[in-house]
Design a protein around this motif. Structure first.
Motif, PDB file in Angstrom:
ATOM      1  N   LEU A  76      -6.386  15.758  -1.372  1.00  0.00           N
ATOM      2  CA  LEU A  76      -5.016  16.200  -1.102  1.00  0.00           C
ATOM      3  C   LEU A  76      -4.049  15.792  -2.205  1.00  0.00           C
ATOM      4  CD1 LEU A  76      -4.931  15.200   2.652  1.00  0.00           C
ATOM      5  CD2 LEU A  76      -5.126  17.505   1.743  1.00  0.00           C
ATOM      6  N   ALA A  77      -4.413  14.775  -2.942  1.00  0.00           N
ATOM      7  CA  ALA A  77      -3.540  14.271  -4.010  1.00  0.00           C
ATOM      8  C   ALA A  77      -4.416  13.815  -5.164  1.00  0.00           C
ATOM      9  CB  ALA A  77      -2.707  13.097  -3.489  1.00  0.00           C
ATOM     10  N   ILE A  78      -3.823  13.833  -6.327  1.00  0.00           N
ATOM     11  CA  ILE A  78      -4.543  13.286  -7.471  1.00  0.00           C
ATOM     12  C   ILE A  78      -4.203  11.805  -7.562  1.00  0.00           C
ATOM     13  CG2 ILE A  78      -4.669  15.437  -8.756  1.00  0.00           C
ATOM     14  CD1 ILE A  78      -2.303  14.449 -10.425  1.00  0.00           C
ATOM     15  N   GLU A  79      -5.102  11.062  -8.146  1.00  0.00           N
ATOM     16  CA  GLU A  79      -4.875   9.630  -8.247  1.00  0.00           C
ATOM     17  C   GLU A  79      -3.659   9.376  -9.120  1.00  0.00           C
ATOM     18  OE1 GLU A  79      -7.511   5.626  -8.835  1.00  0.00           O
ATOM     19  OE2 GLU A  79      -8.383   7.573  -9.184  1.00  0.00           O
ATOM     20  N   ALA A  80      -2.725   8.618  -8.602  1.00  0.00           N
ATOM     21  CA  ALA A  80      -1.493   8.334  -9.328  1.00  0.00           C
ATOM     22  C   ALA A  80      -1.757   7.322 -10.434  1.00  0.00           C
ATOM     23  CB  ALA A  80      -0.445   7.786  -8.371  1.00  0.00           C
ATOM     24  N   MET A 114       0.848  -1.175   0.000  1.00  0.00           N
ATOM     25  CA  MET A 114       0.000   0.000   0.000  1.00  0.00           C
ATOM     26  C   MET A 114       0.891   1.234   0.000  1.00  0.00           C
ATOM     27  SD  MET A 114      -2.898   1.264   2.737  1.00  0.00           S
ATOM     28  CE  MET A 114      -1.832   1.298   4.145  1.00  0.00           C
ATOM     29  N   GLU A 115       0.599   2.118  -0.916  1.00  0.00           N
ATOM     30  CA  GLU A 115       1.352   3.360  -0.996  1.00  0.00           C
ATOM     31  C   GLU A 115       0.788   4.352   0.011  1.00  0.00           C
ATOM     32  OE1 GLU A 115       2.058   4.878  -4.923  1.00  0.00           O
ATOM     33  OE2 GLU A 115       1.782   2.883  -5.759  1.00  0.00           O
ATOM     34  N   THR A 116       1.672   5.182   0.547  1.00  0.00           N
ATOM     35  CA  THR A 116       1.227   6.158   1.531  1.00  0.00           C
ATOM     36  C   THR A 116       1.494   7.578   1.043  1.00  0.00           C
ATOM     37  OG1 THR A 116       3.346   6.103   2.690  1.00  0.00           O
ATOM     38  CG2 THR A 116       1.622   4.607   3.478  1.00  0.00           C
ATOM     39  N   TYR A 117       0.777   8.488   1.650  1.00  0.00           N
ATOM     40  CA  TYR A 117       0.899   9.912   1.370  1.00  0.00           C
ATOM     41  C   TYR A 117       1.094  10.606   2.702  1.00  0.00           C
ATOM     42  CZ  TYR A 117      -0.510  14.698   0.225  1.00  0.00           C
ATOM     43  OH  TYR A 117      -0.549  16.056   0.073  1.00  0.00           O
ATOM     44  N   THR A 118       2.023  11.560   2.765  1.00  0.00           N
ATOM     45  CA  THR A 118       2.242  12.344   3.974  1.00  0.00           C
ATOM     46  C   THR A 118       1.910  13.797   3.659  1.00  0.00           C
ATOM     47  OG1 THR A 118       4.018  10.859   4.646  1.00  0.00           O
ATOM     48  CG2 THR A 118       3.918  13.000   5.751  1.00  0.00           C
ATOM     49  N   SER A 119       1.003  14.348   4.436  1.00  0.00           N
ATOM     50  CA  SER A 119       0.599  15.734   4.211  1.00  0.00           C
ATOM     51  C   SER A 119       1.769  16.663   4.552  1.00  0.00           C
ATOM     52  CB  SER A 119      -0.613  16.078   5.075  1.00  0.00           C
ATOM     53  OG  SER A 119      -1.009  17.407   4.855  1.00  0.00           O
ATOM     54  N   PRO A 120       2.184  17.500   3.612  1.00  0.00           N
ATOM     55  CA  PRO A 120       3.325  18.377   3.871  1.00  0.00           C
ATOM     56  C   PRO A 120       2.989  19.560   4.774  1.00  0.00           C
ATOM     57  CG  PRO A 120       2.465  18.780   1.677  1.00  0.00           C
ATOM     58  CD  PRO A 120       1.690  17.623   2.244  1.00  0.00           C
ATOM     59  N   LYS A 121       1.692  19.841   4.939  1.00  0.00           N
ATOM     60  CA  LYS A 121       1.288  20.984   5.760  1.00  0.00           C
ATOM     61  C   LYS A 121      -0.125  20.745   6.303  1.00  0.00           C
ATOM     62  CE  LYS A 121      -0.456  23.437   1.746  1.00  0.00           C
ATOM     63  NZ  LYS A 121      -0.386  24.585   0.894  1.00  0.00           N
ATOM     64  N   GLU A 128      -6.805   7.390   0.463  1.00  0.00           N
ATOM     65  CA  GLU A 128      -7.422   8.321   1.407  1.00  0.00           C
ATOM     66  C   GLU A 128      -7.060   9.761   1.037  1.00  0.00           C
ATOM     67  OE1 GLU A 128      -9.613   9.827   4.657  1.00  0.00           O
ATOM     68  OE2 GLU A 128      -9.706   7.946   3.556  1.00  0.00           O
ATOM     69  N   ALA A 129      -5.815   9.992   0.637  1.00  0.00           N
ATOM     70  CA  ALA A 129      -5.394  11.337   0.240  1.00  0.00           C
ATOM     71  C   ALA A 129      -6.178  11.812  -0.979  1.00  0.00           C
ATOM     72  CB  ALA A 129      -3.892  11.359  -0.051  1.00  0.00           C
ATOM     73  N   VAL A 130      -6.443  10.918  -1.917  1.00  0.00           N
ATOM     74  CA  VAL A 130      -7.247  11.264  -3.093  1.00  0.00           C
ATOM     75  C   VAL A 130      -8.668  11.583  -2.654  1.00  0.00           C
ATOM     76  CG1 VAL A 130      -8.249  10.336  -5.222  1.00  0.00           C
ATOM     77  CG2 VAL A 130      -5.829   9.956  -4.716  1.00  0.00           C
TER      78      VAL A 130
END
Length: 88
Positions: free
Chosen positions: A34-38, A1-8, A28-30
């Protein structure tokens, strides 16, 4: 599972969306915007693998092969194992 870390810290319409350093799945970030789908890179085809990579995959599966086996022979063993896995 890929993760995303919020920079702010992210606040929208007065609601906390993410805090700085919050770690979540990319999905969850998508969902939170917070992020676009990779777009994932396609899996390499077996034929594109090097002999060393094929042997590593065979070793990981516990499949024995002749030490002097050619790439075509190794690919046949690997593909036979993949076919067996799909049937299970």
């Amino acid at each position: 599972m890929e993760t995303y870390t919020s920079p702010k810290r992210v606040v929208r319409d007065g609601h906390l969306v993410a805090f700085e350093g919050e770690v979540m799945s990319t999905d969850e970030a998508v969902r939170r915007g917070l992020a676009i789908e990779a777009v994932k890179a396609p899996e390499p085809q077996a034929e594109d693998l090097t002999v060393k990579e094929i042997k590593a995959k065979l070793d990981a599966e516990g499949i024995e092969y002749p030490k002097a086996a050619k790439k075509e022979e190794l690919l046949a063993l690997l593909e036979a194992d993949l076919y067996d896995d799909e049937e299970e």
